[in-house]
Design a protein around this motif. Structure first.
Motif, PDB file in Angstrom:
ATOM      1  N   ASP A 306     -65.033  90.503  17.801  1.00  0.00           N
ATOM      2  CA  ASP A 306     -64.873  89.065  17.997  1.00  0.00           C
ATOM      3  C   ASP A 306     -64.151  88.416  16.806  1.00  0.00           C
ATOM      4  OD1 ASP A 306     -66.119  89.198  20.444  1.00  0.00           O
ATOM      5  OD2 ASP A 306     -68.083  88.560  19.694  1.00  0.00           O
ATOM      6  N   ARG A 307     -64.496  88.859  15.618  1.00  0.00           N
ATOM      7  CA  ARG A 307     -63.854  88.303  14.423  1.00  0.00           C
ATOM      8  C   ARG A 307     -62.363  88.610  14.413  1.00  0.00           C
ATOM      9  NH1 ARG A 307     -65.483  89.947   8.184  1.00  0.00           N
ATOM     10  NH2 ARG A 307     -63.994  88.567   7.113  1.00  0.00           N
ATOM     11  N   ALA A 308     -62.016  89.860  14.761  1.00  0.00           N
ATOM     12  CA  ALA A 308     -60.606  90.255  14.792  1.00  0.00           C
ATOM     13  C   ALA A 308     -59.843  89.458  15.840  1.00  0.00           C
ATOM     14  CB  ALA A 308     -60.488  91.749  15.057  1.00  0.00           C
ATOM     15  N   LEU A 309     -60.427  89.302  17.030  1.00  0.00           N
ATOM     16  CA  LEU A 309     -59.751  88.564  18.102  1.00  0.00           C
ATOM     17  C   LEU A 309     -59.548  87.097  17.721  1.00  0.00           C
ATOM     18  CD1 LEU A 309     -61.532  90.025  21.251  1.00  0.00           C
ATOM     19  CD2 LEU A 309     -59.186  90.461  20.496  1.00  0.00           C
ATOM     20  N   GLY A 310     -60.443  86.559  16.919  1.00  0.00           N
ATOM     21  CA  GLY A 310     -60.292  85.183  16.475  1.00  0.00           C
ATOM     22  C   GLY A 310     -59.167  84.991  15.479  1.00  0.00           C
ATOM     23  N   LEU A 311     -58.719  86.072  14.868  1.00  0.00           N
ATOM     24  CA  LEU A 311     -57.652  86.002  13.873  1.00  0.00           C
ATOM     25  C   LEU A 311     -56.306  86.454  14.429  1.00  0.00           C
ATOM     26  CD1 LEU A 311     -59.720  87.530  10.944  1.00  0.00           C
ATOM     27  CD2 LEU A 311     -58.928  85.172  11.065  1.00  0.00           C
ATOM     28  N   LEU A 312     -56.315  87.384  15.373  1.00  0.00           N
ATOM     29  CA  LEU A 312     -55.075  87.874  15.969  1.00  0.00           C
ATOM     30  C   LEU A 312     -54.441  86.786  16.842  1.00  0.00           C
ATOM     31  CD1 LEU A 312     -56.281  91.487  16.876  1.00  0.00           C
ATOM     32  CD2 LEU A 312     -54.370  90.922  15.336  1.00  0.00           C
ATOM     33  N   PRO A 313     -53.160  86.945  17.168  1.00  0.00           N
ATOM     34  CA  PRO A 313     -52.469  85.877  17.912  1.00  0.00           C
ATOM     35  C   PRO A 313     -53.070  85.636  19.297  1.00  0.00           C
ATOM     36  CG  PRO A 313     -51.107  87.860  17.776  1.00  0.00           C
ATOM     37  CD  PRO A 313     -52.246  88.056  16.837  1.00  0.00           C
ATOM     38  N   LYS A 314     -52.930  84.421  19.758  1.00  0.00           N
ATOM     39  CA  LYS A 314     -53.391  84.071  21.090  1.00  0.00           C
ATOM     40  C   LYS A 314     -52.705  84.959  22.119  1.00  0.00           C
ATOM     41  CE  LYS A 314     -53.815  80.129  24.235  1.00  0.00           C
ATOM     42  NZ  LYS A 314     -53.511  78.679  24.429  1.00  0.00           N
ATOM     43  N   GLY A 315     -53.458  85.450  23.080  1.00  0.00           N
ATOM     44  CA  GLY A 315     -52.897  86.354  24.083  1.00  0.00           C
ATOM     45  C   GLY A 315     -53.112  87.811  23.772  1.00  0.00           C
TER      46      GLY A 315
END
Length: 348
Positions: A306-315
């Motif tokens: 979840d933390r990684a997805l919150g930092l990676l680009p949208k999409g």
């Protein structure tokens, strides 16, 4: 009779599986090559030019060959470059102080400049995912898309590292070197002092004994156990040429693997189409990825994802795979589909 035939077929598959896999790779047109980057030899396999470039970066204690089950199909519409990370396979070993994500990432970026020569999709497995992340964050012009295959984001940093399965490998590498052992004979120490076969329960002791006797009879060769599946053999194919200094660097809080590299900042800097693959093979009774000793039995837990997805680009696409850590070998179909889906997004 049927039992004997089944057992015979099982053993035959175990013994010949890797050889057959590499035969398919050769038939698909792959050629092993070497190039020098900043004075260091990098070994890699290049496939035919059938499409946009795809760079594959394996994980710790592996080598380019462990992509064998995915290479033939991916080569049908990509130009593949599968590289041995320094300290692995046929690539040079580095001075111990050079083993950092930033330094090794820079060497691989140089490889992409020299051997690939145009922006490529970069797919990194495990520690190779951190290297792919460094390249994408620091050398954006080299990367058209990013696949992070079960990378140990956040979990591989101190103080969490020792409480992970990857941390057990790096701790053994560090202990081995502190004992004054040579850099080219880690395989036996890993088996003797580690717990690789613990998943076999009561059979662990007998399997370990067989393995140690085999290595004593075949020094410097990768361990082969005819009654265990190719997934075991492919691990030792990589481990036998692994430089333990690579692993020991992860245990150093200063001047080690994460020197000059900030995971959160790198994730935030990514601005290309991205896929994050996460395995969830192991789940304890409480639904987490930790065993009863508190060891993380995966590259990341749910909070890390979840933390990684919150930092990676949208999409960014998250792919959850019911698999062990080596997705591209254990579940090549899932890996191939993930890469091809990202490749389609890059073309849009």
């Amino acid at each position: 009779m049927l039992t004997a035939l089944f057992l015979g077929g099982y053993v035959y598959q175990n013994v010949t599986g890797l050889e057959n896999g590499m035969d398919d790779v050769a038939e698909a047109g792959f050629v092993e090559k070497q190039i020098r980057v900043d004075g260091r030899r990098l070994n890699y396999a290049e496939g035919p030019d059938n499409g946009p470039p795809l760079v594959l970066i394996h994980g710790q204690a592996s080598q380019w060959e462990d992509y064998m089950l995915a290479l033939p199909e991916l080569a049908g519409d990509h130009h593949i470059f599968a590289v041995d990370v320094p300290g692995h396979g046929g690539s040079d070993r580095l001075d111990p102080k050079e083993y950092s994500n930033a330094r090794v990432g820079a060497l691989l970026a140089g490889f992409m400049e020299e051997a690939v020569g145009e922006p490529a999709i970069v797919s990194g497995h495990s520690s190779g995912g951190l290297l792919a992340l460094w390249i994408t964050a620091q050398r954006r012009e080299l990367v058209s898309g990013l696949v992070l295959e079960d990378p140990p984001l956040f979990s591989s940093e101190m103080p969490r590292l020792p409480r992970t399965t990857g941390g057990l490998l790096t701790a053994l590498a560090d202990q081995y070197l502190k004992a004054g052992k040579p850099r080219n004979d880690f395989q036996r120490y890993f088996l003797e002092h580690g717990s690789y076969f613990e998943f076999f329960g009561s059979l662990e002791g007998s399997i370990k004994s067989y393995a140690l006797n085999w290595i004593d009879d075949n020094p410097r060769d990768p361990l082969q156990i005819f009654y265990l599946p190719p997934l075991v053999s492919v691990f030792f194919q990589g481990l036998v040429s692994y430089d333990p200094e690579f692993g020991a660097a992860w245990t150093r809080e200063e001047g080690g693997w994460f020197s000059g590299f900030d995971t959160e900042a790198a994730l935030r800097a990514v601005n290309v189409p991205t896929t994050l693959i996460h395995t969830n093979y192991f789940e304890s009774k409480d639904g987490t990825a930790y065993n009863d000793k508190g060891i993380l039995m995966a590259a990341m837990d749910a909070k890390d994802v979840d933390r990684a997805l919150g930092l990676l680009p949208k999409g960014t696409k998250l792919v959850q795979v019911q698999s062990g850590h080596l997705v591209h070998f254990e579940k090549p179909r899932d890996f191939i589909d993930s890469v091809q889906a990202l490749s389609s997004r890059v073309k849009e």
